[in-house]
Design an enzyme around this catalytic site. Structure first.
Site, PDB file in Angstrom:
ATOM      1  N   HIS A  72       0.856  -1.188   0.000  1.00  0.00           N
ATOM      2  CA  HIS A  72       0.000   0.000   0.000  1.00  0.00           C
ATOM      3  C   HIS A  72       0.889   1.234   0.000  1.00  0.00           C
ATOM      4  O   HIS A  72       2.102   1.150   0.197  1.00  0.00           O
ATOM      5  CB  HIS A  72      -0.950  -0.005   1.196  1.00  0.00           C
ATOM      6  CG  HIS A  72      -0.264   0.101   2.528  1.00  0.00           C
ATOM      7  ND1 HIS A  72       0.523  -0.904   3.048  1.00  0.00           N
ATOM      8  CD2 HIS A  72      -0.247   1.098   3.450  1.00  0.00           C
ATOM      9  CE1 HIS A  72       0.978  -0.532   4.226  1.00  0.00           C
ATOM     10  NE2 HIS A  72       0.540   0.683   4.493  1.00  0.00           N
ATOM     11  N   HIS A  74       1.275   3.991   1.931  1.00  0.00           N
ATOM     12  CA  HIS A  74       1.717   4.800   3.049  1.00  0.00           C
ATOM     13  C   HIS A  74       3.232   4.941   2.953  1.00  0.00           C
ATOM     14  O   HIS A  74       3.930   4.043   2.470  1.00  0.00           O
ATOM     15  CB  HIS A  74       1.315   4.175   4.378  1.00  0.00           C
ATOM     16  CG  HIS A  74      -0.095   4.478   4.791  1.00  0.00           C
ATOM     17  ND1 HIS A  74      -0.844   3.639   5.586  1.00  0.00           N
ATOM     18  CD2 HIS A  74      -0.899   5.543   4.499  1.00  0.00           C
ATOM     19  CE1 HIS A  74      -2.047   4.171   5.774  1.00  0.00           C
ATOM     20  NE2 HIS A  74      -2.099   5.326   5.139  1.00  0.00           N
ATOM     21  N   ASP A  76       5.809   4.797   4.936  1.00  0.00           N
ATOM     22  CA  ASP A  76       6.762   3.869   5.541  1.00  0.00           C
ATOM     23  C   ASP A  76       6.887   2.570   4.737  1.00  0.00           C
ATOM     24  O   ASP A  76       7.751   1.751   5.018  1.00  0.00           O
ATOM     25  CB  ASP A  76       6.409   3.577   7.004  1.00  0.00           C
ATOM     26  CG  ASP A  76       4.994   3.054   7.192  1.00  0.00           C
ATOM     27  OD1 ASP A  76       4.104   3.456   6.431  1.00  0.00           O
ATOM     28  OD2 ASP A  76       4.768   2.265   8.136  1.00  0.00           O
ATOM     29  N   HIS A  77       6.048   2.412   3.720  1.00  0.00           N
ATOM     30  CA  HIS A  77       6.105   1.227   2.867  1.00  0.00           C
ATOM     31  C   HIS A  77       6.494   1.558   1.422  1.00  0.00           C
ATOM     32  O   HIS A  77       6.577   0.649   0.598  1.00  0.00           O
ATOM     33  CB  HIS A  77       4.750   0.512   2.861  1.00  0.00           C
ATOM     34  CG  HIS A  77       4.355  -0.023   4.199  1.00  0.00           C
ATOM     35  ND1 HIS A  77       4.477  -1.355   4.546  1.00  0.00           N
ATOM     36  CD2 HIS A  77       3.856   0.606   5.290  1.00  0.00           C
ATOM     37  CE1 HIS A  77       4.060  -1.528   5.791  1.00  0.00           C
ATOM     38  NE2 HIS A  77       3.680  -0.353   6.264  1.00  0.00           N
ATOM     39  N   ASP A 222       0.091  -4.070   6.702  1.00  0.00           N
ATOM     40  CA  ASP A 222      -0.914  -3.328   7.451  1.00  0.00           C
ATOM     41  C   ASP A 222      -2.345  -3.786   7.152  1.00  0.00           C
ATOM     42  O   ASP A 222      -2.853  -3.593   6.046  1.00  0.00           O
ATOM     43  CB  ASP A 222      -0.785  -1.840   7.131  1.00  0.00           C
ATOM     44  CG  ASP A 222       0.573  -1.284   7.515  1.00  0.00           C
ATOM     45  OD1 ASP A 222       1.513  -2.092   7.664  1.00  0.00           O
ATOM     46  OD2 ASP A 222       0.702  -0.059   7.660  1.00  0.00           O
ATOM     47  N   HIS A 280       7.304  -4.819  11.730  1.00  0.00           N
ATOM     48  CA  HIS A 280       6.493  -3.600  11.652  1.00  0.00           C
ATOM     49  C   HIS A 280       6.031  -3.180  13.053  1.00  0.00           C
ATOM     50  O   HIS A 280       4.845  -3.065  13.337  1.00  0.00           O
ATOM     51  CB  HIS A 280       5.288  -3.832  10.728  1.00  0.00           C
ATOM     52  CG  HIS A 280       4.595  -2.561  10.304  1.00  0.00           C
ATOM     53  ND1 HIS A 280       3.541  -2.030  11.014  1.00  0.00           N
ATOM     54  CD2 HIS A 280       4.775  -1.758   9.239  1.00  0.00           C
ATOM     55  CE1 HIS A 280       3.103  -0.950  10.401  1.00  0.00           C
ATOM     56  NE2 HIS A 280       3.853  -0.759   9.315  1.00  0.00           N
TER      57      HIS A 280
END
Length: 318
Positions: A72, A74, A76-77, A222, A280
């Site tokens: 996804h 976001h 941090d990814h 997530d 994570h």
């Protein structure tokens, strides 16, 4: 004390944890990033900020990457995608590198791939996912026989988990091959064609081999608990799964679209996972042993509470 070089492979199939933090990096944890070595394939999952530098520390070459898979969009990814793509270009990687991501995030992926001025020499194939199923192959991609599937997760924006499955095969028995008078190139022909005509008659591959179940891997980031988490994890040899929170904060996990260590370990236990990697982690927790203790209340298989630059081999075949 002898220290293994960072780029030393434990096995032909292994996971390298490049970063293990959630939301923000900490003094000891980089943003997300995971490289899966699977024979001749190297899949980079969720390249967060700083992934290119972590790859250097881990001895993971941009030239080796055969696919980038993003769960996804976001930061941090995904924020590390820009640097990784520019490194692919700089190193002149000759093969096509597919970049898989939720289709709703295309504008961000395109922006990251063209975020600054550089000479575009990379060969990318952007693959936006809009439904569950097999991720298509693209021309020029380096790949083996394993099949990559994606399934929609339950997060605060569109997210997909991934499952890599090797087809079932057969393990040749040297004694039975010798008894049948088969050796050298004939072994390969028998494996490929299924039967071989010899001076003593027809030999079928089933006569000189045993079933060899294919290995499997799942990557679940997530998400709240949902059907896709269970289907992705079902029976895999190695499961990499987020455990952002401890179970005492399960309400926070649900509200923010995440799992607890207890939930992740319960999935692994009930799905028959052989090796579990928890990762994570929220910066609110400072003691990794809390995650291990919580997971061990329900899961008794191989367990890794991931730290940056950990290398986890796919378990040996049963």
């Amino acid at each position: 004390m002898f220290q293994r070089p960072a780029n030393h492979r434990l096995a032909s199939r292994e996971l390298v944890a490049l970063g293990t933090a959630s939301q923000v990096p900490t003094r000891t944890r980089n943003h997300n990033g995971y490289a899966l070595f699977w024979d001749d394939e190297v899949i980079l999952f969720d390249p967060g900020e700083g992934t290119q530098r972590q790859m250097l520390h881990a001895g993971v070459s941009a030239t080796a990457l055969t696919r980038i898979a993003i769960t996804h969009l976001h930061g941090d990814h995904s924020l590390g995608l820009a640097g990784v793509v520019q490194r692919i270009s700089l190193d002149g990687v000759p093969h096509t590198v597919p970049v898989t991501f939720p289709a709703s995030g295309r504008r961000w992926v395109e922006a990251l791939c063209d975020s600054t001025a550089y000479y575009h020499q990379e060969h990318l194939a952007l693959q936006g996912l809009s439904h569950d199923g097999v991720v298509p192959r693209v021309p020029g991609e380096v790949h083996g026989p394993a099949v990559l599937r994606a399934a929609r997760l339950d997060h605060s924006l569109e997210a997909y988990g991934y499952r890599l499955v090797e087809p079932d095969g057969r393990r040749m028995d040297p004694d039975r091959l010798a008894a049948a008078g088969i050796s050298g190139p004939d072994v390969g022909r028998l494996a490929q064609e299924g039967e071989l005509h010899t001076a003593h008659g027809t030999v079928r591959v089933e006569d000189v081999s045993d079933p060899r179940p294919g290995q499997s891997f799942a990557f679940v980031m997530d998400t709240r608990l949902c059907e896709a988490v269970w289907s992705l994890a079902d029976g895999v040899d190695l499961l990499v799964i987020e455990s952002t929170f401890l179970d005492r904060d399960r309400d926070l996990a649900r509200d923010h679209g995440h799992l607890t260590a207890l939930q992740a370990a319960t999935v692994a236990a009930q799905c028959g996972v052989r090796s579990l990697v928890l990762t994570h982690f929220s910066q609110r927790y400072t003691d990794p042993e809390e995650f291990e203790k919580e997971a061990r209340t329900v899961f008794d298989g191989e367990l890794t509470v991931a730290a940056d630059l950990d290398r986890v081999p796919v378990p040996r075949r049963l």
